[in-house]
Design a protein around this motif. Structure first.
Motif: not given
Length: 470
Positions: A29-34, A125-128, A142-143, A362-364
Motif C-alpha cells: 500500500d503506497p500510504s505505508i510510511v517507511d 500502526m504508528v501514533c505520532e 495515526i498512520y 477508517v484509514l482506508a
C-alpha cells in the motif's frame, strides 16, 4: 483454565492455518510510511518475546517533543474470523504464569512473525504525538508504517542505567545515539507523569509477586519494582491509547473503550481514609484521593500495598464497553482521563486487535468491520474472559508461593496483617513476599498489625498457606 472457560491449547484448525504462515506480513500500500531508519527500540520484561510496541523521539522544528509509538500490525497476518482469530477471541488475552505462558496467539506469530523483533522489518500502526515542553498534547497523527527495531531492551537494565546504578544495556551500546534517545524518552515520560498526577491519576503499589524457576524448582519469589523504565512505557502507552480513542471518536464510529467508572462505593473509601486521619470530599474526587495515596505511600510504605488493594477493590475493576462518540465519555477514573482504550498490545490482548481493525478501516475509508451489536457483545465477552484469566493467574501465584514455602514448614517470618474479613485474617510476610491465612489465633489482630508468625501448613494444588502467631 478449562474450568474457567479458557482454551489452554490450540486446535487442529489453528495449527493447519499456522502451517501456511512462514513470512511476516507484507503490504505494498503506497500510504505505508517507511520509518525503518529511525532508532526504534522496545522495552519490556527480561523474558518477553511478544514485542507489541516500539518507541522513538524525533527532532522538532520548534520547542517541545515529538514522540512516535509503533504498534505491531497483528491484523495483517490474523484475518477476522479465521481459526487463529477465533481462538484469540475465545481467550481474549494471553495468560501469564511463572511456569508457562498460554499465549493468545501461537508463538510462531506472537514471538516471531507478528512481533516487532530486533533486526527485522515489520508492518506497524504508528501514533505520532507532538507535545509542548510542559507535556501538553498539541496534535497527533495515526498512520500505517514499516518499522525496524534497533534494540530490544529490558525494564530493569534500562532503569538501572537511567538511575546511575548500571551500565547502558549492551543492545543499546550497539546503536549510535541510543543513549541520548533513551534519556530524551525518559525526560518526556517524567514530564507526562507529573502532568497526569496533577490531574489526579492514582498511584497504587499492588502486591503482585513473581516467581523465578531454577529448572523444575522455584528459586525465589520477589515483588516486581515499578521502576523508571516501566514508568516510561506506561506513560507512552497511556498517551497512545488516548490518541487512538479520540481518533475513532472523531471518525464518528463505535469503539471498545476501557473504562473505570466513578466509584459507587466512594463513601467507603472516605471512611477508610478517615481511619488514617485523612478527610476526603463526599463526592468522588480523583485528585483528592491521589493526594491521600501519595501521603500514605510516603509515611507508611510497609502497609501501602494492602491499602492500595483495599481501595482498588472499592473502586471496582475496569471493564470494556462499546461506546459511541459523545461529549461525555465514561472515562477512566484511576488514570484521570476521559478518553481511553486498549490499543497497544495486539499480540497479547484481543480488544487491541479489534481497535487495530477499526483504525485500519477508517484509514482506508471503509465501513467498520464490526457492527454495533457485535462490538457490544465483544466488550462484555472480553471483560468476562479477562476476569477468568486473572483468576487463573492469581490461583497459580498462590500455588507458586505454597510450593516455595513447602520445605520451610516450622520456620518463623516477619509480616503484617494484610486482610481481615468474614473468612478470616490474612498475613503478608516480607521475605519472601507471600500471603497466607492466620490460624490458631485467640486474638483479633487489626489490619496493619506487624507480627511474627510460624509457617504450619501448605497445600500446593489449592495454594493454601497457613501461619500461626508466635
Amino acid at each position: 483454565m478449562m474450568v474457567r472457560g479458557l482454551e489452554p491449547e490450540f486446535s487442529f484448525q489453528v495449527r493447519e492455518q499456522l502451517n501456511q504462515m512462514n513470512e511476516p506480513a507484507i503490504d505494498h500500500d503506497p500510504s505505508i510510511v517507511d520509518l525503518r531508519s529511525l532508532p526504534w527500540c522496545s522495552i519490556d520484561n527480561d523474558d518477553s518475546k511478544d514485542l507489541d510496541q516500539l518507541t522513538v523521539t524525533k527532532k522538532t522544528n520548534h520547542s517541545g517533543w515529538n514522540l512516535l509509538v509503533a504498534i505491531a500490525d497483528v491484523d495483517a497476518l490474523v484475518g477476522k474470523d479465521s481459526p487463529i482469530d477465533e481462538h484469540a477471541l475465545m481467550n481474549t488475552r494471553s495468560v501469564y504464569t511463572s511456569a508457562r505462558v498460554f499465549p493468545m496467539l501461537p508463538l510462531k506469530l506472537s514471538n516471531n512473525l507478528s512481533s516487532l523483533n530486533p533486526g527485522e522489518d515489520r508492518l506497524a500502526m504508528v501514533c505520532e504525538m507532538h507535545f509542548s515542553e510542559e507535556g501538553v498534547l498539541e496534535k497527533s497523527l495515526i498512520y500505517r508504517a514499516l518499522v525496524h527495531n534497533r534494540a530490544q531492551l529490558a525494564y530493569d537494565a534500562v532503569s538501572d542505567w537511567l538511575e546511575g546504578k548500571g551500565e547502558l544495556p549492551e543492545p543499546a551500546q550497539m546503536v549510535a545515539g541510543m543513549d541520548a534517545q533513551l534519556r530524551k524518552q525518559d525526560a518526556l515520560a517524567q514530564v507526562l507523569r507529573v502532568k497526569r498526577h496533577e490531574r489526579g491519576s492514582l498511584e497504587f503499589d499492588i502486591f503482585q509477586p513473581r516467581a523465578s524457576f531454577d529448572g523444575e524448582a522455584i528459586s525465589e519469589i520477589k515483588q516486581q519494582p515499578h521502576n523508571r523504565a516501566r514508568q516510561l512505557i506506561e506513560e507512552f502507552m497511556i498517551a497512545t491509547n488516548g490518541c487512538t480513542s479520540r481518533f475513532l471518536s472523531n471518525a464518528g464510529i463505535y469503539s471498545i473503550r476501557r473504562v473505570v467508572r466513578s466509584p459507587e462505593r466512594w463513601l467507603r473509601i472516605v471512611a477508610l481514609a478517615l481511619e488514617h486521619a485523612y478527610v476526603l470530599p463526599d463526592q468522588p474526587n480523583a485528585q483528592a484521593l491521589e493526594k491521600f495515596l501519595a501521603k500514605q505511600h510516603r509515611e507508611d510504605p510497609v502497609r501501602f500495598p494492602d491499602l492500595s488493594l483495599q481501595i482498588v477493590k472499592l473502586m471496582g475493576s475496569g471493564e470494556y464497553i462499546a461506546e459511541k462518540p459523545s461529549n461525555e465519555p465514561i472515562g477512566h477514573f484511576g488514570l484521570a482521563v476521559s478518553d481511553y482504550m486498549h490499543s497497544t498490545a495486539p499480540n497479547r490482548r484481543y480488544p487491541d486487535i479489534i481497535t487495530l481493525r477499526l483504525i485500519k478501516s477508517v484509514l482506508a475509508g471503509k465501513p467498520p468491520p464490526y457492527s454495533v451489536p457485535e462490538l457490544k457483545y465483544l466488550a462484555q465477552h472480553c471483560t468476562l474472559q479477562e476476569d477468568a484469566a486473572r483468576k487463573v493467574e492469581r490461583q497459580l501465584r498462590k500455588s507458586e508461593a505454597a510450593l516455595l514455602l513447602k520445605p520451610r514448614i516450622g520456620q518463623s517470618f516477619d509480616g503484617v496483617v494484610s486482610g481481615v474479613n468474614d473468612k478470616g485474617t490474612w498475613v503478608r510476610i516480607f521475605d519472601p513476599p507471600v500471603e497466607g491465612k492466620l490460624v490458631h489465633s485467640l486474638e483479633d489482630f487489626p489490619l496493619g498489625t506487624l507480627l511474627r508468625v510460624k509457617l504450619i501448613y501448605t497445600h500446593v494444588p489449592l495454594g493454601f498457606i497457613d501461619f500461626s502467631p508466635i
